[in-house]
Scaffold this active site. Structure first.
Site, PDB file in Angstrom:
ATOM      1  N   VAL A   1     -11.545 -51.602   5.550  1.00 54.08           N
ATOM      2  CA  VAL A   1     -10.326 -51.264   6.295  1.00 54.08           C
ATOM      3  C   VAL A   1      -9.277 -50.677   5.357  1.00 54.08           C
ATOM      4  CG1 VAL A   1      -8.459 -52.149   7.743  1.00 54.08           C
ATOM      5  CG2 VAL A   1     -10.790 -53.014   8.046  1.00 54.08           C
ATOM      6  N   CYS A   2      -9.133 -51.275   4.177  1.00 47.15           N
ATOM      7  CA  CYS A   2      -8.145 -50.794   3.196  1.00 47.15           C
ATOM      8  C   CYS A   2      -8.442 -49.366   2.757  1.00 47.15           C
ATOM      9  CB  CYS A   2      -8.136 -51.703   1.972  1.00 47.15           C
ATOM     10  SG  CYS A   2      -7.757 -53.412   2.317  1.00 47.15           S
ATOM     11  N   THR A   3      -9.712 -49.053   2.603  1.00 49.78           N
ATOM     12  CA  THR A   3     -10.092 -47.705   2.193  1.00 49.78           C
ATOM     13  C   THR A   3      -9.604 -46.678   3.201  1.00 49.78           C
ATOM     14  OG1 THR A   3     -12.022 -48.541   1.012  1.00 49.78           O
ATOM     15  CG2 THR A   3     -12.065 -46.217   1.644  1.00 49.78           C
TER      16      THR A   3
ATOM     17  N   THR B   1     -12.588 -52.603  -0.088  1.00 47.67           N
ATOM     18  CA  THR B   1     -12.739 -53.208   1.237  1.00 47.67           C
ATOM     19  C   THR B   1     -12.643 -52.097   2.276  1.00 47.67           C
ATOM     20  OG1 THR B   1     -10.381 -53.737   1.134  1.00 47.67           O
ATOM     21  CG2 THR B   1     -11.913 -55.503   0.626  1.00 47.67           C
TER      22      THR B   1
ATOM     23  N   LEU C   1      -5.494 -46.529   2.993  1.00 44.16           N
ATOM     24  CA  LEU C   1      -4.940 -45.822   1.841  1.00 44.16           C
ATOM     25  C   LEU C   1      -5.191 -44.326   1.940  1.00 44.16           C
ATOM     26  CD1 LEU C   1      -5.774 -48.353  -0.990  1.00 44.16           C
ATOM     27  CD2 LEU C   1      -3.496 -47.497  -0.428  1.00 44.16           C
TER      28      LEU C   1
END
Length: 248
Positions: A76-78, A74, A81
C-alpha cells in the site's frame, strides 16, 4: 526462590532501561506533545533520503504535508508514495513541500525508491525526501502509533499508522488525518484540503461538503450581510447562517 527472583529483577531492569535509552533517546511518553489543529508542529533533526534536515528549516516559508508509512517495501505504501510523487507538480504550484516517513534506514529507503520509480512513477524520478525514522522518535512525537503500541512502545515491534499532517508556513498544524495500516490514502483529498485551507486564509471564507476549486463557497456567520455585500458582492441566503457566494 525469593532471592532468585530479586536477583533476576536486578539484572534485567538495567538492560531494559538501556534498550529504551537507545531507541528513544529524547522521547518520554509523559512529555509527548498534544498534536491538535493549531498546535506548533514539533521540530526534529533527522536523516532523510535528501540528507540531514531540520524540519522547520525544511518547511521554510512554505506549506508542508508530512505523511507516515508503517515500513519499507510494503504494497500500500508503495502505491501511495508513487502517487504523491506524481502529484508533486500540483503541490509545487501551491507552495507545498512533501515529506514522507518510514521506520527503516536511508539505504533501505533508497532501494525502495527504485521499486517505486519502476512500478508507479513509470521511470520518473521520485520527487521528495523520505525520513529515516528507525528510532520511531518522530512517529511518537507526532502520535503516529495505535493505542496499543503506544502503551507498549518499550517492547516489541511498533509500526506507524498512516498519518497525514498539513502544516502552514507558521509551522502550525492545520489538518490531521489518520488511516489504519490496511487502508490507502486519497491523494486528491489531501490536495483538495490544501486548496480549501489556502483559500480560506486568503479570502476569509469556508468551504462546503465536497467542495472543489471553482465552486461556490460559504460566507462565515460572523460576517454580517452588509459586510458580506461589501466584501463578496452578490450572495445567496439559504438560511440566515448559511450563505453562498461565487468568488471572483
Amino acid at each position: 526462590m525469593m532471592s532468585r527472583t530479586i536477583l533476576r529483577s536486578k539484572v534485567i531492569v538495567p538492560r531494559v532501561n538501556a534498550l529504551v535509552g537507545r531507541r528513544f533517546y529524547s522521547f518520554k511518553q509523559e512529555d509527548q506533545p498534544r498534536i491538535r489543529i493549531g498546535s506548533t508542529a514539533p521540530n526534529f533533526v533527522v536523516n532523510t533520503t535528501a540528507g540531514k534536515i531540520d524540519f522547520h528549516e525544511y518547511i521554510g516559508d512554505k506549506w508542508a504535508v508530512l505523511f507516515s508509512h508503517p515500513a519499507d517495501f510494503t504494497p500500500v505504501c508503495t502505491t501511495e508514495l508513487g502517487a504523491f510523487s506524481k502529484l508533486k507538480p500540483e503541490f509545487d504550484k501551491r507552495g507545498v513541500k512533501l515529506i514522507g516517513l518510514s521506520t527503516e534506514g536511508v539505504d533501505s529507503h533508497n532501494q525502495w525508491i527504485k521499486d517505486i520509480e519502476e512500478v508507479v512513477t513509470e521511470g520518473e524520478k521520485f520527487g521528495f525526501p523520505i525520513i529515516a525514522d528507525s528510532t520511531k522518535e518522530v512517529a511518537y512525537k507526532y502520535d503516529m502509533v495505535t493505542e496499543e503500541d503506544f502503551k507498549n512502545l518499550e517492547s516489541g515491534m511498533v509500526a506507524t499508522v498512516r498519518a497525514v499532517f498539513v502544516i502552514d508556513p507558521a509551522k502550525k498544524i492545520r489538518l490531521t488525518l489518520t488511516y489504519p495500516a490496511s487502508t490507502g490514502r486519497n491523494t486528491a483529498e489531501i490536495l483538495r484540503v490544501v486548496d480549501a485551507l489556502q483559500l480560506s486564509d486568503k479570502r476569509g471564507i469556508a468551504t462546503p461538503v465536497d467542495w472543489t476549486e471553482g465552486q461556490d463557497v460559504i460566507i462565515p456567520p460572523t460576517v454580517s450581510n452588509e459586510a458580506a455585500k461589501e466584501k463578496f458582492g452578490d450572495f445567496k441566503t439559504v438560511k440566515p447562517y448559511l450563505r453562498y457566494t461565487t468568488l471572483k
